[in-house]
Design an enzyme around this catalytic site. Structure first.
Site, PDB file in Angstrom:
ATOM      1  N   PRO A 267      -3.903   0.972  18.624  1.00  0.00           N
ATOM      2  CA  PRO A 267      -3.609   0.466  17.272  1.00  0.00           C
ATOM      3  C   PRO A 267      -3.696   1.500  16.148  1.00  0.00           C
ATOM      4  O   PRO A 267      -3.396   1.186  15.004  1.00  0.00           O
ATOM      5  CB  PRO A 267      -4.664  -0.643  17.076  1.00  0.00           C
ATOM      6  CG  PRO A 267      -5.736  -0.364  18.063  1.00  0.00           C
ATOM      7  CD  PRO A 267      -5.126   0.380  19.193  1.00  0.00           C
TER       8      PRO A 267
ATOM      9  N   TYR B 129      -9.106   6.148   7.338  1.00  0.00           N
ATOM     10  CA  TYR B 129      -9.214   6.533   8.750  1.00  0.00           C
ATOM     11  C   TYR B 129     -10.190   7.701   8.824  1.00  0.00           C
ATOM     12  O   TYR B 129      -9.935   8.747   8.225  1.00  0.00           O
ATOM     13  CB  TYR B 129      -7.867   7.018   9.297  1.00  0.00           C
ATOM     14  CG  TYR B 129      -6.833   5.942   9.520  1.00  0.00           C
ATOM     15  CD1 TYR B 129      -6.074   5.441   8.469  1.00  0.00           C
ATOM     16  CD2 TYR B 129      -6.580   5.446  10.798  1.00  0.00           C
ATOM     17  CE1 TYR B 129      -5.109   4.467   8.676  1.00  0.00           C
ATOM     18  CE2 TYR B 129      -5.611   4.474  11.024  1.00  0.00           C
ATOM     19  CZ  TYR B 129      -4.885   3.988   9.958  1.00  0.00           C
ATOM     20  OH  TYR B 129      -3.928   3.031  10.165  1.00  0.00           O
TER      21      TYR B 129
ATOM     22  N   LYS C  41       1.441   0.252  14.964  1.00  0.00           N
ATOM     23  CA  LYS C  41       2.849   0.180  15.353  1.00  0.00           C
ATOM     24  C   LYS C  41       3.244  -1.023  16.219  1.00  0.00           C
ATOM     25  O   LYS C  41       4.431  -1.345  16.332  1.00  0.00           O
ATOM     26  CB  LYS C  41       3.246   1.452  16.138  1.00  0.00           C
ATOM     27  CG  LYS C  41       3.342   2.671  15.298  1.00  0.00           C
ATOM     28  CD  LYS C  41       4.627   2.680  14.483  1.00  0.00           C
ATOM     29  CE  LYS C  41       4.505   3.432  13.194  1.00  0.00           C
ATOM     30  NZ  LYS C  41       4.378   2.652  11.978  1.00  0.00           N
TER      31      LYS C  41
ATOM     32  N   HIS D 157       0.837  -1.201   0.000  1.00  0.00           N
ATOM     33  CA  HIS D 157       0.000   0.000   0.000  1.00  0.00           C
ATOM     34  C   HIS D 157       0.871   1.251   0.000  1.00  0.00           C
ATOM     35  O   HIS D 157       1.757   1.392   0.828  1.00  0.00           O
ATOM     36  CB  HIS D 157      -0.908   0.014   1.239  1.00  0.00           C
ATOM     37  CG  HIS D 157      -2.163  -0.766   1.051  1.00  0.00           C
ATOM     38  ND1 HIS D 157      -3.295  -0.568   1.801  1.00  0.00           N
ATOM     39  CD2 HIS D 157      -2.477  -1.746   0.164  1.00  0.00           C
ATOM     40  CE1 HIS D 157      -4.241  -1.409   1.395  1.00  0.00           C
ATOM     41  NE2 HIS D 157      -3.763  -2.133   0.423  1.00  0.00           N
TER      42      HIS D 157
ATOM     43  N   TYR E  92       4.430   6.542   9.876  1.00  0.00           N
ATOM     44  CA  TYR E  92       3.554   5.410   9.502  1.00  0.00           C
ATOM     45  C   TYR E  92       4.373   4.306   8.816  1.00  0.00           C
ATOM     46  O   TYR E  92       4.190   3.125   9.128  1.00  0.00           O
ATOM     47  CB  TYR E  92       2.425   5.897   8.587  1.00  0.00           C
ATOM     48  CG  TYR E  92       1.246   4.949   8.544  1.00  0.00           C
ATOM     49  CD1 TYR E  92       0.125   5.149   9.343  1.00  0.00           C
ATOM     50  CD2 TYR E  92       1.259   3.821   7.707  1.00  0.00           C
ATOM     51  CE1 TYR E  92      -0.960   4.271   9.311  1.00  0.00           C
ATOM     52  CE2 TYR E  92       0.190   2.941   7.672  1.00  0.00           C
ATOM     53  CZ  TYR E  92      -0.917   3.165   8.477  1.00  0.00           C
ATOM     54  OH  TYR E  92      -1.972   2.290   8.453  1.00  0.00           O
TER      55      TYR E  92
HETATM   56  P1  RFL Z   1       1.850 -11.330  21.367  1.00  0.00           P
HETATM   57  O1  RFL Z   1       1.478 -11.383  19.905  1.00  0.00           O
HETATM   58  O2  RFL Z   1       0.824 -10.984  22.350  1.00  0.00           O
HETATM   59  O3  RFL Z   1       2.480 -12.747  21.700  1.00  0.00           O
HETATM   60  C1  RFL Z   1       2.714 -13.158  23.019  1.00  0.00           C
HETATM   61  C2  RFL Z   1       2.626 -14.666  23.065  1.00  0.00           C
HETATM   62  O4  RFL Z   1       2.974 -15.083  24.389  1.00  0.00           O
HETATM   63  C3  RFL Z   1       2.063 -16.082  24.805  1.00  0.00           C
HETATM   64  N1  RFL Z   1       2.024 -16.086  26.281  1.00  0.00           N
HETATM   65  C4  RFL Z   1       2.624 -17.030  27.024  1.00  0.00           C
HETATM   66  N2  RFL Z   1       3.336 -18.108  26.704  1.00  0.00           N
HETATM   67  C5  RFL Z   1       3.815 -18.877  27.718  1.00  0.00           C
HETATM   68  N3  RFL Z   1       3.570 -18.600  29.035  1.00  0.00           N
HETATM   69  C6  RFL Z   1       2.849 -17.531  29.408  1.00  0.00           C
HETATM   70  N4  RFL Z   1       2.606 -17.267  30.685  1.00  0.00           N
HETATM   71  C7  RFL Z   1       2.336 -16.686  28.389  1.00  0.00           C
HETATM   72  N5  RFL Z   1       1.593 -15.557  28.387  1.00  0.00           N
HETATM   73  C8  RFL Z   1       1.417 -15.216  27.116  1.00  0.00           C
HETATM   74  C9  RFL Z   1       0.747 -15.674  24.169  1.00  0.00           C
HETATM   75  O5  RFL Z   1      -0.136 -16.796  24.070  1.00  0.00           O
HETATM   76  C10 RFL Z   1       1.222 -15.173  22.801  1.00  0.00           C
HETATM   77  O6  RFL Z   1       1.245 -16.203  21.818  1.00  0.00           O
HETATM   78  O7  RFL Z   1       3.064 -10.312  21.600  1.00  0.00           O
HETATM   79  P2  RFL Z   1       4.286  -9.858  20.663  1.00  0.00           P
HETATM   80  O8  RFL Z   1       4.973 -11.051  20.052  1.00  0.00           O
HETATM   81  O9  RFL Z   1       5.057  -8.880  21.450  1.00  0.00           O
HETATM   82  O10 RFL Z   1       3.586  -9.128  19.398  1.00  0.00           O
HETATM   83  C11 RFL Z   1       2.928  -7.900  19.574  1.00  0.00           C
HETATM   84  C12 RFL Z   1       1.723  -7.805  18.623  1.00  0.00           C
HETATM   85  O11 RFL Z   1       0.894  -8.931  18.841  1.00  0.00           O
HETATM   86  C13 RFL Z   1       0.892  -6.521  18.840  1.00  0.00           C
HETATM   87  O12 RFL Z   1       1.732  -5.438  19.146  1.00  0.00           O
HETATM   88  C14 RFL Z   1       0.060  -6.155  17.595  1.00  0.00           C
HETATM   89  O13 RFL Z   1      -0.956  -7.114  17.374  1.00  0.00           O
HETATM   90  C15 RFL Z   1      -0.564  -4.769  17.739  1.00  0.00           C
HETATM   91  N6  RFL Z   1      -1.425  -4.427  16.587  1.00  0.00           N
HETATM   92  C16 RFL Z   1      -0.856  -3.976  15.421  1.00  0.00           C
HETATM   93  N7  RFL Z   1       0.486  -3.891  15.302  1.00  0.00           N
HETATM   94  C17 RFL Z   1       1.029  -3.504  14.116  1.00  0.00           C
HETATM   95  O14 RFL Z   1       2.282  -3.409  14.032  1.00  0.00           O
HETATM   96  N8  RFL Z   1       0.273  -3.228  13.008  1.00  0.00           N
HETATM   97  C18 RFL Z   1      -1.092  -3.300  13.055  1.00  0.00           C
HETATM   98  O15 RFL Z   1      -1.757  -3.102  12.039  1.00  0.00           O
HETATM   99  C19 RFL Z   1      -1.715  -3.647  14.298  1.00  0.00           C
HETATM  100  N9  RFL Z   1      -3.050  -3.720  14.412  1.00  0.00           N
HETATM  101  C20 RFL Z   1      -2.819  -4.520  16.690  1.00  0.00           C
HETATM  102  C21 RFL Z   1      -3.624  -4.147  15.591  1.00  0.00           C
HETATM  103  C22 RFL Z   1      -3.445  -4.986  17.866  1.00  0.00           C
HETATM  104  C23 RFL Z   1      -4.823  -5.041  17.945  1.00  0.00           C
HETATM  105  N10 RFL Z   1      -5.408  -5.518  19.135  1.00  0.00           N
HETATM  106  C24 RFL Z   1      -6.234  -6.673  19.149  1.00  0.00           C
HETATM  107  C25 RFL Z   1      -4.936  -5.007  20.370  1.00  0.00           C
HETATM  108  C26 RFL Z   1      -4.999  -4.198  15.651  1.00  0.00           C
HETATM  109  C27 RFL Z   1      -5.616  -4.604  16.860  1.00  0.00           C
HETATM  110  C28 RFL Z   1      -7.126  -4.583  16.937  1.00  0.00           C
HETATM  111  C1  PHB Z   2      -5.741  -3.725  10.700  1.00  0.00           C
HETATM  112  O1  PHB Z   2      -5.694  -4.014   9.472  1.00  0.00           O
HETATM  113  O2  PHB Z   2      -6.199  -4.526  11.540  1.00  0.00           O
HETATM  114  C2  PHB Z   2      -5.263  -2.402  11.132  1.00  0.00           C
HETATM  115  C3  PHB Z   2      -4.824  -1.495  10.193  1.00  0.00           C
HETATM  116  C4  PHB Z   2      -4.393  -0.234  10.591  1.00  0.00           C
HETATM  117  C5  PHB Z   2      -4.418   0.098  11.927  1.00  0.00           C
HETATM  118  C6  PHB Z   2      -4.844  -0.826  12.878  1.00  0.00           C
HETATM  119  C7  PHB Z   2      -5.277  -2.076  12.483  1.00  0.00           C
HETATM  120  O3  PHB Z   2      -4.026   1.345  12.304  1.00  0.00           O
END
Ligand code: RFL
Ligand code: PHB
Length: 402
Positions: free
Chosen positions: A304, A212, A308, A75, A396
C-alpha cells in the site's frame, strides 16, 4: 435450480465490480453483481484512502462523485520524513496541476452501490458458493447459492446465470483467478518481511498532509479519513499479533517514529479499528482466460505504500468497459483480445512504483549495511533533485491511461 441470463456476470462488489456494473449500465450493457458479503460489510470496509486524479474524474463523469467532492479532502502534496528532515513533494507544481483526493474506500463503495441501485442495478449480496463454468464457450456460467431475485424465495436456492462474459472482480482471495488452469497462468510475487499495523481513531489528523516516515525503528505513515478522523500505520514484523498492541503501545511507538514537532502535537484516543495487513507484490498473467476477465486485486496486489491498489482496479475497469462496449457495438473482439496486455503495461508501472516506495521508506530486517547506505543516498537524492521528485509525484497522482 433456477436459470437466468445476463450479458456480463460480475463476481465481487468491491470498487472494481461496482464500478464495472455502473459504467456498463451507462453504455446500455446489462450485468448482475454477486457479492459474498452483506451490503453493510462492503460499506464498512477499512482499506484505501487515496484516490488518484483520474479516479476522481471518473467518479464525477459517471455521476457518483457528488459526496466525494463535498466531503473528500484534496491534497496537493505529501511529506517525506527521513534523517531528521522533512521534504514536501508538491504535486501540482511537479505534474502540471494534478493532485489527489483523500476519500475512504468504504465511501466509494457506498456511493457506487447507491448509484447502481438507483439505476435499477442487480447486486446480490450474501451470495454463497459462487463457482464459474464453461469459460471456453460463448456462454460461460456462474452458479451461486443465495436469496435469488424474489424476496419470498429461500436463502438456499441455487441459481445459474448464463452470461456472455464473466468479470472476476473478487479480490485476492476470490474464486475467479483460481478457476484459471495453473498451466496457463503465470504468477510473479514478492512477499515482504513486514506488515502494516493500522489504527483508526476519532482524533484530528496530526498534519494536514500525509507524512511518510523512514525511521530507524521502522516505517510510519500518518494519514486520515477526514478532519476529525485519523489513520496511522506502523511497520511491524509480518507475523505480528495485533493483540500484542494496546492503544497505548501503538501511540508511544508512533510518537517515537514521527517528526518530534508532530509527536508533540499528536492527539491520541481510543482505536476504532486495529489490524495488521501483510505487504505483498503480486501479478497473475494474463488477465483473461476464455470469456473470463480479471480486474483489480483478483489479478494484482501492490504493497500500500504507493496508494495504488484501488486506483489500478479502476484503470482495469476502464479498459474492460471500453473493450466490452466495442464488442457490443461492432461485434469486434480486438479490444477484448488486447485487454490483458493493455492492463499489464500500466499494472507493472504501478508495481514498480509501489515496490520502489516500499524499498525507500521501510527498514528491511535483512538489509546489508551497504543497502541501508544506498537507501539513505536515494532519500538524499530525492530531497535534492527536482527530477526525482517529479518521478515520485507523477506516479503518485497516477500515470496517464494509454
Ligand atoms: P476488493 O475491494 O477486495 O473487492 C472484492 C470483493 O469481492 C468479494 N468476494 C466475493 N464475492 C463473491 N464470491 C466470492 N467467492 C468472493 N470472494 C471475494 C469480496 O467480499 C469483496 O467485496 O477488490 P477490488 O474491487 O479489486 O478493489 C481493490 C482495492 O480493495 C485494493 O486494491 C485497495 O484497498 C488497496 N489499498 C489502497 N489502494 C489505493 O488505491 N489507495 C490507497 O490509499 C490504498 N490504501 C489499500 C490501502 C489496501 C490496504 N490493505 C488493507 C491491504 C491501505 C491498506 C491498509
Ligand atoms: C490510507 O489513508 O489508508 C493510506 C494512505 C496512503 C497510503 C496507504 C494508505 O500509501
Amino acid at each position: 435450480m433456477k436459470s437466468i441470463r445476463t450479458q456480463v456476470g460480475i463476481i465481487g462488489a468491491g470498487p472494481a465490480g461496482l464500478l464495472l456494473s455502473h459504467i456498463l449500465h451507462l453504455q446500455g450493457i446489462e450485468s448482475i453483481v454477486l457479492e459474498k458479503s452483506s451490503r453493510n460489510t462492503v460499506e464498512a470496509i477499512i482499506k484505501a484512502g487515496v484516490l488518484e486524479q483520474g479516479t476522481v474524474d471518473l467518479m464525477n463523469q459517471i455521476g457518483a462523485g457528488d459526496r466525494m467532492m463535498k466531503e473528500g479532502l484534496a491534497h496537493e502534496g505529501i511529506i517525506m520524513r527521513f534523517d531528521g528532515r522533512d521534504e514536501r513533494i508538491h504535486f501540482p507544481e511537479l505534474t502540471g496541476g494534478k493532485s489527489v483526493m483523500i476519500y475512504a474506500q468504504h465511501d466509494v463503495n457506498k456511493d457506487l452501490i447507491k448509484a447502481r441501485l438507483a439505476s435499477g442495478g442487480d447486486i446480490r449480496f450474501e451470495a454463497r458458493d459462487v463457482s464459474i463454468y464453461d469459460l471456453d464457450s460463448s456462454t460461460p456460467k456462474i452458479r451461486f447459492r443465495g436469496k435469488g431475485d424474489e424476496p419470498s424465495k429461500e436463502a438456499d436456492e441455487v441459481t445459474e446465470i448464463t452470461c456472455d462474459f464473466i468479470a472476476g472482480c473478487d479480490g485476492f482471495h476470490g474464486v475467479s483467478r483460481q478457476a484459471i488452469p495453473q498451466e496457463v497462468i503465470r504468477i510473479y510475487e514478492r512477499v515482504y518481511p513486514f506488515g502494516w499495523l493500522g489504527i483508526l481513531s476519532d482524533t484530528p489528523p496530526v498534519n494536514h498532509e500525509l507524512i511518510y516516515t523512514n525511521h530507524e525503528r521502522g516505517f510510519a505513515l500518518c494519514t486520515m479519513r477526514s478532519t476529525t478522523r485519523s489513520r496511522y500505520y506502523l511497520q511491524v514484523p509480518a507475523d505480528e499479533d495485533v493483540s500484542d498492541w494496546s492503544d497505548d503501545r501503538f501511540w508511544t511507538e508512533l510518537k517515537r517514529r514521527i517528526p518530534p514537532d508532530a509527536a508533540a502535537t499528536l492527539q491520541t484516543g481510543p482505536s476504532l479499528e486495529k489490524s495488521v495487513a501483510p505487504l505483498r507484490s503480486f501479478v497473475a498473467e494474463p488477465l483473461r482466460h476464455g470469456r473470463l476477465f480479471l480486474a483489480g486485486d483478483s489479478a494484482h496486489i501492490v504493497p500500500p505504500t504507493g496508494a495504488k491498489g484501488l486506483n489500478l482496479a479502476v484503470a482495469d475497469v476502464r479498459f474492460l468497459t471500453e473493450a466490452l462496449a466495442a464488442f457490443y457495438k461492432s461485434g469486434s473482439s480486438d479490444q477484448l483480445d488486447g485487454y490483458s496486455d493493455r492492463c499489464l503495461a500500466r499494472v507493472w508501472k504501478a508495481q514498480r512504483f509501489s515496490w520502489w516506495m516500499t524499498n525507500l521508506t521501510h527498514r528491511f530486517p535483512e538489509a546489508l549495511p551497504f543497502e541501508r547506505r544506498a537507501q539513505a543516498a536515494e532519500l538524499a537524492y530525492l530531497a535534492g533533485s527536482q527530477a526525482a521528485q517529479t518521478a515520485l509525484a507523477e506516479n503518485y497522482v497516477g500515470l496517464p491511461l494509454v
